[in-house]
Scaffold this active site. Structure first.
Site, PDB file in Angstrom:
ATOM      1  CB  CYS A 214      -9.930 -22.655  20.351  1.00 27.24           C
ATOM      2  SG  CYS A 214     -10.145 -20.918  19.933  1.00 27.24           S
TER       3      CYS A 214
ATOM      4  CB  ALA B  19     -12.660   5.393   1.419  1.00 24.41           C
TER       5      ALA B  19
ATOM      6  CG  ASP C 287      -5.967   5.263  -2.903  1.00 20.63           C
ATOM      7  OD1 ASP C 287      -4.841   4.766  -2.685  1.00 20.63           O
ATOM      8  OD2 ASP C 287      -6.971   5.015  -2.194  1.00 20.63           O
TER       9      ASP C 287
ATOM     10  CB  CYS D  17      -7.891 -22.842  15.806  1.00 18.59           C
ATOM     11  SG  CYS D  17      -7.566 -21.667  17.132  1.00 18.59           S
TER      12      CYS D  17
ATOM     13  CG  ASP E 167      -2.188   0.849   0.988  1.00 20.73           C
ATOM     14  OD1 ASP E 167      -2.218   1.605  -0.003  1.00 20.73           O
ATOM     15  OD2 ASP E 167      -3.125   0.778   1.813  1.00 20.73           O
TER      16      ASP E 167
ATOM     17  CB  CYS F 269     -12.999 -21.940  16.786  1.00 21.06           C
ATOM     18  SG  CYS F 269     -11.229 -21.762  16.611  1.00 21.06           S
TER      19      CYS F 269
HETATM   20  N1  GUN Z   1      -6.537   0.955   3.280  1.00 21.14           N
HETATM   21  C1  GUN Z   1      -7.816   1.030   3.725  1.00 21.14           C
HETATM   22  N2  GUN Z   1      -8.548   1.828   2.920  1.00 21.14           N
HETATM   23  C2  GUN Z   1      -7.729   2.267   1.960  1.00 21.14           C
HETATM   24  C3  GUN Z   1      -7.924   3.122   0.802  1.00 21.14           C
HETATM   25  O1  GUN Z   1      -9.005   3.646   0.539  1.00 21.14           O
HETATM   26  N3  GUN Z   1      -6.821   3.340   0.012  1.00 21.14           N
HETATM   27  C4  GUN Z   1      -5.606   2.774   0.281  1.00 21.14           C
HETATM   28  N4  GUN Z   1      -4.591   2.997  -0.556  1.00 21.14           N
HETATM   29  N5  GUN Z   1      -5.414   1.972   1.353  1.00 21.14           N
HETATM   30  C5  GUN Z   1      -6.461   1.736   2.174  1.00 21.14           C
HETATM   31 ZN    ZN Z   2      -9.620 -20.766  17.770  1.00 22.14          ZN
END
Ligand code: GUN
Ligand code: ZN
Length: 667
Positions: free
Chosen positions: A275, A187, A120, A272, A85, A270
């Site tokens: 758990c 978003a 973005d 796992c 990201d 659960c």
């Molecule tokens: N991580 C959570 N939401 C967003 C987003 O709208 N854009 C980016 N780039 N990372 C995110």
């Molecule tokens: Zn578990």
């Protein structure tokens, strides 16, 4: 093009995404890896792909140097595909960051990210429209710029537009026309945090419906397993989870049915490893860090288990059943499921016509499922008669189990003689009324999903109302109607008054013996499957219907030695033979039920080889997955016939993977 589809259900898909560091099966969950702090080895939990933050690496001189020298895969010790990201999240949290779009893209490429992201702007939900528009412009400008900056790296391009659905749609169309590999939907975290799942539904649908089908979609910031099945059914392929660690820091355990706080746990939720090996008291008495690690492990285990279950459901065609279960875990998810009704016809186009799984009715929300919508549409392609006889439901298939003691009927015609009516069966339509498919003409009662469905025999009020509404409309198609009194008792007393002049038949111990005729049955099935008139086109002349000696069911229909079609025993669907393909091709006007392939693919089609999407020039956009279809060249010469793997719009959009499984070629 590096994405292909393997299985489909609802609008979801099991796919394979190719990246420089290997293939990933989707739907996939990408654990968020903090580049400086990660201690858990997420690969052990089933992670095939992870996501990390390039901006954090860029900002920390030590991490930056290590990443530039040895690559991001070394830095976070993960050999599979890595998504990075860009710092947009930091931008939305802190309002400002000190790196340019160009610099962060170049940086992601330099450190060897498999899929990078441009900078973005995550415009929050419900802001003023002017802001959403302005920020969207910047997001799109930066997306365009990222294409010029990247060399070989695959690129994300994020759909923004806040909660303005037209802006989401416009953004999706614009970036969908550009050369990106993956499309996150951005978003949406604030919507999930505040349980606004109905708005989330609208945002996802306005994005997905305008993005190319051939690229995976990533629901950004979605890490809670309770939302996965629903999002997959809407067409999301990728999720990222910071939730596993964020919730663990807060002593909270994720489950597909919600969140448990450790302080409230009486039993572990659960099976796992965590758990099974520890009790809530064990965990509570641990050091904070140790406890956090164990809870994070549980969170990863349960999240990946849910993703596996979703893939299984997609492969067997039971995703709707899973979605209906999951949407009952929170009232606002249920609300979103109910609002899915708005999108029925959009989703129906992507939902395969025939599935391995039966349709299970789980409550009144099942009444809006796409299979019912499709059935009611297809009913319109069946032949009409003058008279209609409506029977109550029995054990399925209905035609084999007509009750012998039905003796009370109502009609809109006085003094009808039921014996005579039954004898003049050419002019009579017999249908059963039942939940949830409402009206089921007996001729098609074994076609999927009309026999392959279950619902409780105790009816809910919504189902009664729904079925009655459909039935009342259906009655309008007939001059003379005769309805079993049981229907009126079961469904709705007001039906009685809708019959102009009521008449009660009293046939004590009358035994209904309805012979539909085999030819009529196969013709109806063909009309239901291929459209009006197809039955006559396929099954006219001197046809020979062969039945199974064991079951007495129709198996094959021949014209002399030539096979027209086989009636598949498992789901009552007609599978074309050579003669059937020829007849259907002659009858149905171009481009109905056709896939048109280019010259390069012709010899392969003729040899009976499967058709890859890249060879398809055009097709009938109404084709659904798992239908019997014709394969032709651009001169509409019949080359082969087969079964669709993709739906029409996907066949056009995809350039990778199989689109049609050819049954036979060469004419
Ligand atoms: N991580 C959570 N939401 C967003 C987003 O709208 N854009 C980016 N780039 N990372 C995110
Ligand atoms: Zn578990």
């Amino acid at each position: 093009m590096n994405f292909e589809i393997k299985y489909k259900d609802a609008r979801g898909r099991v796919g394979v995404l190719k990246t420089p560091h290997g293939k990933v099966k989707t739907p996939a969950l990408m654990p968020v890896i903090h580049p400086g702090k990660q201690t858990l080895d997420v690969k052990k939990f089933g992670a095939e792909i992870v996501i990390t933050n390039a901006y954090i690496i860029y900002k920390n001189m030590d991490l930056r140097i290590k990443a530039l020298e040895n690559g991001v895969h070394n830095l976070i010790n993960f050999t599979g595909p890595i998504v990075t990201d860009s710092g947009s999240f930091q931008l939305s949290e802190y309002g400002d960051i000190d790196v340019s779009n160009q610099d962060i893209i170049e940086f992601q490429e330099k450190i060897g990210a498999d899929i990078g992201t441009s900078l973005d702007i995550p415009t929050p939900p419900f802001v003023k429209r002017g802001r959403a528009e302005k920020e969207l412009e910047i997001t799109i400008k930066r997306a365009r710029e990222s294409l010029n900056v990247r060399q070989d790296m695959m690129l994300n391009s994020v759909v923004q537009g806040s909660t303005y659905l037209d802006l989401r749609a416009k953004c999706a169309q614009i970036i969908g026309d550009m050369d990106f590999e993956v499309h996150p939907i951005g978003a949406v975290v604030p919507l999930m945090e505040s349980y606004q799942y109905s708005t989330l539904l609208d945002v996802i649908m306005s994005s997905v419906d305008n993005l190319p089908d051939s690229r995976p979609r990533h629901l950004m910031g979605a890490g809670h397993p309770m939302i996965f099945a629903f999002a997959v059914a809407l067409g999301c392929d990728l999720f990222d989870s910071a939730a596993y660690i964020l919730y663990a820091q807060d002593d909270r355990l994720l489950m597909p049915n919600g969140t448990y706080k450790l302080e409230n746990l009486y039993e572990m939720p659960c099976s796992c490893k965590v758990c099974s090996n520890y009790t809530p008291d064990n965990l509570r008495s641990m050091e904070k860090n140790e406890r956090m690690k164990f809870i994070a492990e549980h969170n990863l285990n349960i999240s990946f288990a849910e993703i596996r279950l979703i893939k299984q459901s997609l492969a067997e065609g039971s995703l709707w059943e899973l979605v209906e279960q999951r949407c009952r875990v929170h009232p606002y998810l249920l609300e979103a499921l109910r609002n899915l009704k708005k999108y029925t016809s959009k989703i129906e186009k992507y939902d395969p016509s025939y599935k391995k799984s039966a349709f299970f009715y789980s409550g009144s929300e099942s009444l809006q499922r796409v299979e019912i919508h499709r059935h009611l549409n297809r009913l319109k392609s069946l032949p009409t008669s003058k008279r209609l006889l409506i029977l109550p439901p029995s054990v399925k298939p209905y035609s084999k189990n007509i009750s012998l003691d039905i003796n009370n009927f109502y009609s809109n015609i006085e003094n009808l003689n039921l014996n005579e009516v039954l004898r003049a069966s050419d002019d009579l339509q017999v249908a059963v009324v039942d939940v949830p498919f409402a009206v089921i003409p007996l001729e098609i009662d074994e076609v999927y999903p009309l026999a392959q469905n279950e619902s409780p025999s105790t009816l809910d009020e919504d189902a009664k109302k729904f079925v009655t509404g459909i039935l009342k409309n259906y009655l309008d198609n007939y001059e003379e109607v005769i309805i079993s009194a049981d229907i009126i008792k079961m469904f709705e007393n007001s039906l009685e008054s809708s019959l102009k002049s009521q008449l009660k038949f009293e046939y004590n111990n009358y035994s209904l013996n309805i012979d539909l005729g085999d030819k009529r049955r196969v013709r109806y099935i063909a009309d239901y499957q291929f459209g009006s008139g197809s039955g006559e086109a396929l099954f006219s002349g001197d046809i020979n219907i062969v039945k199974s000696k064991k079951t007495g069911k129709i198996r094959h229909v021949y014209d002399k030695e030539e096979l027209i079609a086989t009636l598949r025993a498992s789901d009552g669907v007609l599978v074309l033979g050579r003669e059937g393909a020829l007849r259907l091709h002659r009858y149905l006007p171009y481009p109905h039920k056709r896939v048109i392939v280019n010259e390069e693919a012709e010899p392969f089609a003729v040899e009976g080889k499967s058709i890859f999407a890249k060879f398809i020039i055009d097709c009938d956009s109404n084709i659904r997955a798992s239908e019997e279809i014709l394969i032709v060249n651009s001169k509409d010469e019949l080359l082969a016939f087969g079964k669709s793997i993709l739906c029409g719009p996907e066949m056009i959009n995809f350039k990778t993977g199989q689109a049609v499984k050819t049954r036979k070629g060469g004419f």
